[in-house]
Design an enzyme around this catalytic site. Structure first.
Site, PDB file in Angstrom:
ATOM      1  N   CYS A 245       0.747  -1.478   0.164  1.00 44.93           N
ATOM      2  CA  CYS A 245      -0.206  -0.865   0.384  1.00 44.93           C
ATOM      3  C   CYS A 245       1.065   1.520   0.158  1.00 44.93           C
ATOM      4  O   CYS A 245       0.365   2.335  -0.377  1.00 44.93           O
ATOM      5  CB  CYS A 245      -0.666  -0.121   1.417  1.00 44.93           C
ATOM      6  SG  CYS A 245      -2.341  -1.085   0.853  1.00 44.93           S
TER       7      CYS A 245
ATOM      8  N   HIS B 255      -2.288   6.820   4.484  1.00 39.98           N
ATOM      9  CA  HIS B 255      -2.846   6.210   3.553  1.00 39.98           C
ATOM     10  C   HIS B 255      -4.462   5.503   4.558  1.00 39.98           C
ATOM     11  O   HIS B 255      -4.213   6.131   5.856  1.00 39.98           O
ATOM     12  CB  HIS B 255      -2.424   5.132   4.200  1.00 39.98           C
ATOM     13  CG  HIS B 255      -3.038   3.458   3.531  1.00 39.98           C
ATOM     14  ND1 HIS B 255      -3.546   3.973   2.290  1.00 39.98           N
ATOM     15  CD2 HIS B 255      -2.779   2.315   4.277  1.00 39.98           C
ATOM     16  CE1 HIS B 255      -3.475   2.206   2.297  1.00 39.98           C
ATOM     17  NE2 HIS B 255      -3.301   1.556   3.006  1.00 39.98           N
TER      18      HIS B 255
ATOM     19  N   ASN C 167      -9.637   0.540   1.888  1.00 37.42           N
ATOM     20  CA  ASN C 167      -8.519   0.838   1.670  1.00 37.42           C
ATOM     21  C   ASN C 167      -8.496   0.748   0.277  1.00 37.42           C
ATOM     22  O   ASN C 167      -8.471  -0.750   0.020  1.00 37.42           O
ATOM     23  CB  ASN C 167      -7.581   0.592   2.706  1.00 37.42           C
ATOM     24  CG  ASN C 167      -6.126   0.101   2.506  1.00 37.42           C
ATOM     25  OD1 ASN C 167      -5.703   0.405   1.551  1.00 37.42           O
ATOM     26  ND2 ASN C 167      -5.440  -0.927   3.293  1.00 37.42           N
TER      27      ASN C 167
HETATM   28  N1  COA Z   1     -17.278  -8.558  10.644  1.00 38.11           N
HETATM   29  C1  COA Z   1     -17.425  -8.987  12.415  1.00 38.11           C
HETATM   30  N2  COA Z   1     -16.777  -9.956  13.010  1.00 38.11           N
HETATM   31  C2  COA Z   1     -15.785  -9.715  12.475  1.00 38.11           C
HETATM   32  C3  COA Z   1     -15.264  -8.995  11.442  1.00 38.11           C
HETATM   33  C4  COA Z   1     -16.233  -9.082  10.439  1.00 38.11           C
HETATM   34  N3  COA Z   1     -16.059  -8.444   9.566  1.00 38.11           N
HETATM   35  N4  COA Z   1     -13.831  -9.435  11.359  1.00 38.11           N
HETATM   36  C5  COA Z   1     -13.091 -10.167  12.605  1.00 38.11           C
HETATM   37  N5  COA Z   1     -14.616 -10.132  13.296  1.00 38.11           N
HETATM   38  C6  COA Z   1     -14.576 -10.668  14.977  1.00 38.11           C
HETATM   39  C7  COA Z   1     -13.543 -11.933  15.189  1.00 38.11           C
HETATM   40  O1  COA Z   1     -13.588 -13.256  14.207  1.00 38.11           O
HETATM   41  C8  COA Z   1     -13.318 -11.648  16.074  1.00 38.11           C
HETATM   42  O2  COA Z   1     -13.984 -12.576  16.869  1.00 38.11           O
HETATM   43  P1  COA Z   1     -13.721 -13.162  18.242  1.00 38.11           P
HETATM   44  O3  COA Z   1     -13.717 -12.212  19.438  1.00 38.11           O
HETATM   45  O4  COA Z   1     -15.330 -14.013  18.647  1.00 38.11           O
HETATM   46  O5  COA Z   1     -13.134 -13.876  17.994  1.00 38.11           O
HETATM   47  C9  COA Z   1     -13.779  -9.959  16.832  1.00 38.11           C
HETATM   48  O6  COA Z   1     -14.551  -9.276  15.017  1.00 38.11           O
HETATM   49  C10 COA Z   1     -12.545  -8.765  17.494  1.00 38.11           C
HETATM   50  O7  COA Z   1     -11.411  -8.739  16.070  1.00 38.11           O
HETATM   51  P2  COA Z   1     -10.265  -8.604  16.161  1.00 38.11           P
HETATM   52  O8  COA Z   1      -9.460  -8.907  14.409  1.00 38.11           O
HETATM   53  O9  COA Z   1      -9.800  -7.795  17.232  1.00 38.11           O
HETATM   54  O10 COA Z   1     -10.949  -6.837  15.625  1.00 38.11           O
HETATM   55  P3  COA Z   1     -10.260  -5.146  15.682  1.00 38.11           P
HETATM   56  O11 COA Z   1     -10.936  -4.492  16.884  1.00 38.11           O
HETATM   57  O12 COA Z   1      -8.638  -5.680  16.241  1.00 38.11           O
HETATM   58  O13 COA Z   1     -10.132  -4.759  14.067  1.00 38.11           O
HETATM   59  C11 COA Z   1      -9.942  -5.030  11.742  1.00 38.11           C
HETATM   60  C12 COA Z   1     -10.243  -5.916  12.915  1.00 38.11           C
HETATM   61  C13 COA Z   1      -9.600  -5.710  10.912  1.00 38.11           C
HETATM   62  C14 COA Z   1     -10.268  -4.159  11.989  1.00 38.11           C
HETATM   63  C15 COA Z   1      -8.285  -4.089  12.559  1.00 38.11           C
HETATM   64  O14 COA Z   1      -6.894  -5.210  13.699  1.00 38.11           O
HETATM   65  C16 COA Z   1      -7.170  -3.209  11.690  1.00 38.11           C
HETATM   66  O15 COA Z   1      -8.137  -2.445  10.839  1.00 38.11           O
HETATM   67  N6  COA Z   1      -6.027  -4.053  11.447  1.00 38.11           N
HETATM   68  C17 COA Z   1      -5.510  -2.695  10.632  1.00 38.11           C
HETATM   69  C18 COA Z   1      -5.469  -3.294   8.640  1.00 38.11           C
HETATM   70  C19 COA Z   1      -5.540  -2.768   7.956  1.00 38.11           C
HETATM   71  O16 COA Z   1      -5.330  -1.239   8.258  1.00 38.11           O
HETATM   72  N7  COA Z   1      -4.484  -3.995   6.888  1.00 38.11           N
HETATM   73  C20 COA Z   1      -4.046  -2.888   5.806  1.00 38.11           C
HETATM   74  C21 COA Z   1      -2.950  -2.254   5.997  1.00 38.11           C
HETATM   75  S1  COA Z   1      -2.207  -1.242   4.502  1.00 38.11           S
END
Ligand code: COA
Length: 329
Positions: free
Chosen positions: A119, A254, A284
């Site tokens: 990215c 970003h 994104n």
């Molecule tokens: N809808 C509903 N629930 C979801 C889900 C979705 N789309 N995706 C994940 N979950 C669930 C998970 O399974 C987890 O469930 P559990 O507690 O029963 O295991 C729960 O939601 C929490 O997951 P978690 O990964 O802890 O959530 P989070 O608060 O960390 O948010 C992201 C997840 C992906 C949004 C966050 O980690 C993030 O933004 N990371 C950076 C990603 C990014 O920017 N990538 C590109 C970089 S260029």
């Protein structure tokens, strides 16, 4: 790598962006995977994203963006010496999308190559084009950033599917009268690369085929990485250019997740109203993210002559990169 611009003044003189017409809302996504609009909005700030039509590949998104950038700069395609295309989803590995694009545009004299930096690709491409112009190797460059990430997502994996969208942007770089780019900071950490990967996409054979060909991500680790480098990279380029965060008029991080962006703005001390946010409408878009946000800022008349613009990207690699510039019309 960090550097303060030492060569002739070089700036962005034309800017364009394109996103496919098809809007995919969170509610629609909730009919495909087990998710809800509330979850996606609360965790990411994303409301909807654009998805390329089946017949659209990267160059189909990049072409209108490139035309708009050339028109904005008042430059003919044949006057472009260098065409860099930052993407992780080229039409195919070769011919390169940059070469295809140069041909579509009629940029007959342009050197053209694709650039892979996740990215952060657009930021790396900006710095490379700047360097080649500053060194006198190129007079004018067209820098394209774009991705069709919908093609490399696992449409059954809710943890990645809801985050990404398709889009592209392009800028023309050339010498100007007043300083444009003031400095760059770029970095990479391959040790963290495992947290955001596309297994099975290259020459390394992977025994366990699960997930091959699709984005694999450890969301929590990438979140921690992103919040850290958006701050450290921006601060590093500001320090190197003897600029203060108070001087920043337009902040373009970003567009990955509004929580990450808000965290960075807050840590840096940049008021939210100076930050450009369009992740809610596009998700994104990887290498398309920063040029799409720049184009949005321009459309909203938020880029004024002399404004200090700070851009910071981060992503797979892991990679990150910032540019600091004074906007020139
Ligand atoms: N809808 C509903 N629930 C979801 C889900 C979705 N789309 N995706 C994940 N979950 C669930 C998970 O399974 C987890 O469930 P559990 O507690 O029963 O295991 C729960 O939601 C929490 O997951 P978690 O990964 O802890 O959530 P989070 O608060 O960390 O948010 C992201 C997840 C992906 C949004 C966050 O980690 C993030 O933004 N990371 C950076 C990603 C990014 O920017 N990538 C590109 C970089 S260029």
């Amino acid at each position: 790598m960090i550097g303060k611009a030492a060569g002739p003044p070089i700036s962005i003189t034309g800017l364009g962006a394109y996103a496919p017409d098809r809007v995919l809302t969170n509610d629609e996504l909730s009919t495909i995977v087990d998710t809800t609009d509330e979850w996606i909005m609360e965790r990411t700030g994303i409301r909807e994203r654009r998805i390329a039509a089946p017949e659209q590949a990267l160059t189909d998104l990049a072409l209108p963006a490139a035309h708009a950038a050339l028109d904005g700069a008042g430059v003919a395609a044949r006057d472009i010496d260098l065409l860099l295309c930052a993407t992780v989803t080229p039409d195919m590995m070769f011919p390169t999308s940059s070469a295809l694009l140069a041909d579509m545009l009629g940029a007959e004299d342009a050197a053209a190559c694709d650039l892979l930096a996740g990215c952060t690709g657009f930021m790396y491409a900006l710095a490379q084009a700047y360097g080649m112009i500053a060194a006198g190797l190129a007079g004018r460059a067209l820098v394209v950033g774009g991705d069709v990430l919908s093609r490399i997502l696992d449409w059954t994996d809710r943890s990645t599917l809801v985050l990404f969208g398709d889009g592209a942007g392009a800028v023309v770089l050339e010498k100007v009268d007043r300083p444009g780019f003031l400095g760059f900071e770029l970095g990479a950490d391959g040790g963290g690369g495992v947290h955001l990967s596309l297994p099975g996409s290259g020459s390394r054979h992977i025994e366990d085929a699960t997930g091959n060909g699709y984005v694999q991500m450890n969301g929590r680790e990438v979140f921690k990485f992103a919040t850290r480098v958006l701050v450290s990279s921006a601060q590093a380029v500001l320090d190197r250019c003897d600029a203060s965060v108070d001087d920043v008029d337009v902040y373009i991080p970003h567009q990955a997740n509004v929580r990450i962006m808000d965290h960075a703005a807050q840590k840096l001390g940049i008021p939210r109203e100076r930050m450009v946010v369009n992740v809610d409408r596009y998700g994104n878009t990887s290498s398309g993210s920063i040029p799409l946000a720049l184009a949005d800022a321009q459309a909203q008349d938020r880029l004024k002559e002399g404004d200090l613009v700070l851009m910071t990207g981060m992503g797979a690699g892991l990679t990150w990169g910032s540019a600091l510039m004074e906007w020139t019309r």
